[in-house]
Motif scaffolding. Structure first.
Motif, PDB file in Angstrom:
ATOM      1  N   SER A  80      70.062  50.454  62.989  1.00 47.13           N
ATOM      2  CA  SER A  80      70.041  49.000  62.906  1.00 47.13           C
ATOM      3  C   SER A  80      71.226  48.419  62.148  1.00 47.13           C
ATOM      4  N   THR A  81      71.804  47.362  62.720  1.00 43.44           N
ATOM      5  CA  THR A  81      72.882  46.638  62.048  1.00 43.44           C
ATOM      6  C   THR A  81      72.388  45.886  60.815  1.00 43.44           C
ATOM      7  N   ASN A  82      71.091  45.654  60.693  1.00 40.70           N
ATOM      8  CA  ASN A  82      70.575  44.981  59.502  1.00 40.70           C
ATOM      9  C   ASN A  82      70.928  45.739  58.227  1.00 40.70           C
ATOM     10  N   HIS A  83      71.149  47.033  58.355  1.00 37.55           N
ATOM     11  CA  HIS A  83      71.457  47.833  57.168  1.00 37.55           C
ATOM     12  C   HIS A  83      72.876  47.623  56.666  1.00 37.55           C
ATOM     13  N   THR A  84      73.713  46.920  57.437  1.00 41.09           N
ATOM     14  CA  THR A  84      75.004  46.537  56.871  1.00 41.09           C
ATOM     15  C   THR A  84      74.821  45.512  55.767  1.00 41.09           C
ATOM     16  N   MET A  85      73.633  44.937  55.661  1.00 42.95           N
ATOM     17  CA  MET A  85      73.283  44.101  54.505  1.00 42.95           C
ATOM     18  C   MET A  85      72.323  44.825  53.572  1.00 42.95           C
ATOM     19  N   HIS A  86      71.274  45.444  54.136  1.00 42.27           N
ATOM     20  CA  HIS A  86      70.256  46.057  53.287  1.00 42.27           C
ATOM     21  C   HIS A  86      70.818  47.167  52.399  1.00 42.27           C
ATOM     22  N   MET A  87      71.650  48.030  52.970  1.00 41.19           N
ATOM     23  CA  MET A  87      72.157  49.148  52.168  1.00 41.19           C
ATOM     24  C   MET A  87      73.130  48.671  51.085  1.00 41.19           C
ATOM     25  N   ILE A  88      73.818  47.562  51.354  1.00 42.62           N
ATOM     26  CA  ILE A  88      74.679  46.992  50.316  1.00 42.62           C
ATOM     27  C   ILE A  88      73.831  46.487  49.158  1.00 42.62           C
ATOM     28  N   ALA A  89      72.703  45.834  49.465  1.00 40.25           N
ATOM     29  CA  ALA A  89      71.814  45.347  48.411  1.00 40.25           C
ATOM     30  C   ALA A  89      71.133  46.493  47.677  1.00 40.25           C
ATOM     31  N   VAL A  90      70.714  47.513  48.402  1.00 41.54           N
ATOM     32  CA  VAL A  90      70.093  48.687  47.774  1.00 41.54           C
ATOM     33  C   VAL A  90      71.078  49.380  46.841  1.00 41.54           C
ATOM     34  N   ALA A  91      72.297  49.581  47.329  1.00 41.56           N
ATOM     35  CA  ALA A  91      73.312  50.225  46.498  1.00 41.56           C
ATOM     36  C   ALA A  91      73.571  49.419  45.233  1.00 41.56           C
ATOM     37  N   ARG A  92      73.619  48.094  45.379  1.00 43.91           N
ATOM     38  CA  ARG A  92      73.850  47.241  44.210  1.00 43.91           C
ATOM     39  C   ARG A  92      72.729  47.402  43.186  1.00 43.91           C
ATOM     40  N   ALA A  93      71.502  47.597  43.649  1.00 40.98           N
ATOM     41  CA  ALA A  93      70.377  47.809  42.734  1.00 40.98           C
ATOM     42  C   ALA A  93      70.523  49.099  41.940  1.00 40.98           C
ATOM     43  N   ALA A  94      71.298  50.052  42.479  1.00 40.63           N
ATOM     44  CA  ALA A  94      71.546  51.322  41.786  1.00 40.63           C
ATOM     45  C   ALA A  94      72.884  51.334  41.068  1.00 40.63           C
TER      46      ALA A  94
END
Length: 609
Positions: free
Chosen positions: A300-314
């Motif tokens: 999913s292309t949605n993860h071009t946003m979700h994974m950026i937010a997840v990474a930022r949380a870490a």
């Protein structure tokens, strides 16, 4: 190890050195107090276990048994989450059997894009991810817990739960899936009926019948959208038990895996010798592994946003260039709808996660020096779960695909790259998913047809105004404007135009979908039109160049003319009130751009890029 994967990982580490150090310092400070209920006053603790039985109260008083938080997205309207109804009691019994205690810490909201698609509630969809993260944090804020079990499946739920869990990075966390529903009618047939409905060839009765035969029982939808991409990523990051992602609900194996996940988290707490907090598992290497898995499967292309937010949380900063560079180095190994006709059950039968892990590891495309909930390394994940005499075991996984039309090999992939490209030019930056597109459709130069709202397209389509080569621009769909709803309802009419022989594409500052497919779509364009983006200056008839091969996204007019134009002002009166949307005014104003994760929870990352 693939040199590009190494290079991307290293630059993420270097770029994030200060923020990751600050995150780990926060985690260490939280851990030093030990089991948090040990620092609660007697009144606080009494409130925390008032509803427990006498045995559990004694255990929680003496601090000798682990107390595991259950955080769930259960609701019984949505098929993916309905199986979670019985999980809390099952989990409590499983944890009690190994001498622990579990408490249901809290629920998080779970909305479905499939239900809200094309309706007012869809404007809340992306923002719900951040609300879920906050709700998970509230559930864990009572300082009663030694570990966490996260029960979540779909689009925004898993990224939100992951972000919430990472804010409690000192706690071990295991994600517990519920699995996909059994296969319904073929996805190809479902797509045919949808397109026929868009053309007026079948009515609503036929459409509903087809949809009901596709989405027909408890479990996750079977196409490879964001929900199933979530499960694949979480497993590749080492937060699921091996092979747990795609076992159907209601089966004995699914039940056994849920028991095993519950027991596993008790082994990882700070009360034992195998302390493994989620902050140790989610590092730069595991995040990159997640991106590799996503891109190798056309996720999913949605993860071009979700994974950026997840990474930022870490404590990490990702960019779309990281996605793009990994995509160029990772072959496309699966064909799962919309990137093919098979569904997620066919993928699992063809070799599934065990085979995918094996191929990616052997090709040097995954970091193997990582920590998972099962210990060090990913070899365990090349095995698959099974039941022998009623006992859960892991067996050696397949060594080659059982269906080469669904799962290919690294040597003979479906495509040499992962099918995700970054576009940039005078219209801004965006992403395009090419893995499901037909040969020869990824490059188009055509006049713009501009819409301020996705619903305006229907009338133009039905009147025949779009029967021509054109690039449809749908603007004012971004995070700050209306919350960035998915525009998946545009896929059938645009697909009809393409099938008629017209060259068509979509350019938007909104999202398409985890199910985006054959029509070229430059999505997530940033800056968004509402926030100073050049999309606000596009006019009907302007020539636009969209070229996935070169990465170009340009309005073919001079810079002088472009800058001299007055931007179109958005009319958002139909999108910011009603269906609860007025309650999210503050959240919309805080959302960052798409490349920053469209997130309201963290400061901008511009200063580090």
């Amino acid at each position: 190890m693939n040199s590009t994967i190494q290079e991307v990982t290293q630059r993420i580490i270097e770029r994030s050195k200060d923020s990751r150090a600050a995150y780990l310092a926060k985690v260490d400070k939280a851990r030093r107090q030990g089991p948090h209920r040990g620092v609660l006053s007697c009144g606080n603790l009494a409130h925390g276990f008032a509803a427990c039985n006498a045995s559990d109260k004694n255990a929680l008083t003496n601090m000798v048994k682990s107390n595991i938080a259950i955080v769930s997205s259960y609701n019984d309207m949505l098929s993916a989450h309905q199986p979670y109804e019985a999980y809390p009691q099952q989990i409590k019994e499983a944890i009690a059997s190994v001498g622990g205690v579990a408490q249901f810490a809290g629920g998080v909201p779970a909305m479905c894009d499939g239900v809200t698609q094309g309706n007012p509630g869809m404007d809340l969809s992306l923002m719900s991810r951040d609300i879920i993260a906050q709700a998970a944090a509230i559930a864990l804020s009572h300082n009663m817990f030694d570990g966490t079990l996260m029960l979540g499946i779909c689009d925004k739920i898993v990224p939100g739960l992951l972000m919430g869990a990472l804010s409690f990075g000192h706690l071990p966390t295991v994600f517990v899936p519920a699995g996909p529903m059994p296969s319904g009618i073929p996805n190809k047939e479902k797509a045919r009926v949808r397109q026929a409905y868009a053309e007026g060839k079948v009515g609503r009765e036929e459409l509903l019948e087809a949809e009901s035969k596709s989405y027909h029982s408890a479990g996750t939808c079977t196409f490879y959208g964001t929900a199933n991409s979530n499960q694949l990523i979480v497993e590749i990051m080492g937060l699921h038990l091996p092979g747990a992602s795609f076992i159907n609900p209601g089966t004995e194996l699914r039940h056994a895996l849920t028991d095993a996940a519950a027991k596993q988290v008790t082994r990882l707490t700070d009360l034992g010798t195998e302390y493994t907090p989620i902050s140790k598992i989610v590092d730069a290497k595991s995040i990159v592994n997640g991106l590799v898995g996503l891109l190798a499967t056309g996720g999913s292309t949605n993860h071009t946003m979700h994974m950026i937010a997840v990474a930022r949380a870490a404590g990490y900063y990702l960019t779309w260039d990281d996605f793009s560079d990994i995509s160029k180095s990772v072959p496309l190994l699966t064909r799962i709808y919309p990137n093919g006709s098979a569904d997620i059950n066919h993928f699992n039968a063809a070799g599934g996660m065990a085979l995918l892990f094996k191929m990616l590891l052997e090709a040097g495309l995954l970091h193997n020096d990582v920590t998972t909930i099962c210990g060090q390394g990913l070899e365990k994940y090349t095995q698959e779960p099974a039941l022998e005499d009623g006992q859960l075991v892991w067996k050696t996984g397949p060594t080659e695909s059982f269906d080469k039309e669904v799962v290919a090999s690294v040597e003979t992939p479906f495509k040499p790259d992962g099918g995700l490209s970054v576009l940039s030019g005078n219209l801004g930056r965006g992403v395009i998913k090419t893995s499901a597109m037909r040969e020869g459709t990824s490059t188009i130069t055509a006049p713009a047809v501009v819409f301020e709202d996705q619903f305006e397209l229907d009338a133009a389509f039905k009147s025949g105004d779009l029967d021509k080569d054109c690039i449809v621009v749908v603007r004012f769909q971004g995070p700050k404007a209306i919350g960035m709803p998915e525009l998946h309802r545009l896929t059938p009419p645009l697909g009809v135009l393409q099938d008629k022989g017209y060259k068509v594409a979509l350019v938007t500052d909104g999202r398409m979908s985890g199910a985006s497919g054959k029509v070229p779509a430059a999505i997530h364009v940033t800056p968004e039109a509402y926030d100073g983006g050049m999309l606000a200056r596009v006019q009907n008839g302007d020539m636009i160049e969209l070229d996935a091969a070169t990465g170009a996204l340009n309005l073919l007019i001079s810079d002088e003319e472009l800058n001299a134009r007055q931007p179109k002002q958005a009319n958002l009166e139909n999108h910011q009130e009603g269906m609860g949307r007025e309650l999210f005014t503050g959240t919309r104003g805080l959302l960052t751009g798409a490349e920053e994760g469209a997130c309201s929870l963290f400061a901008s990352q511009e200063q580090v890029l």
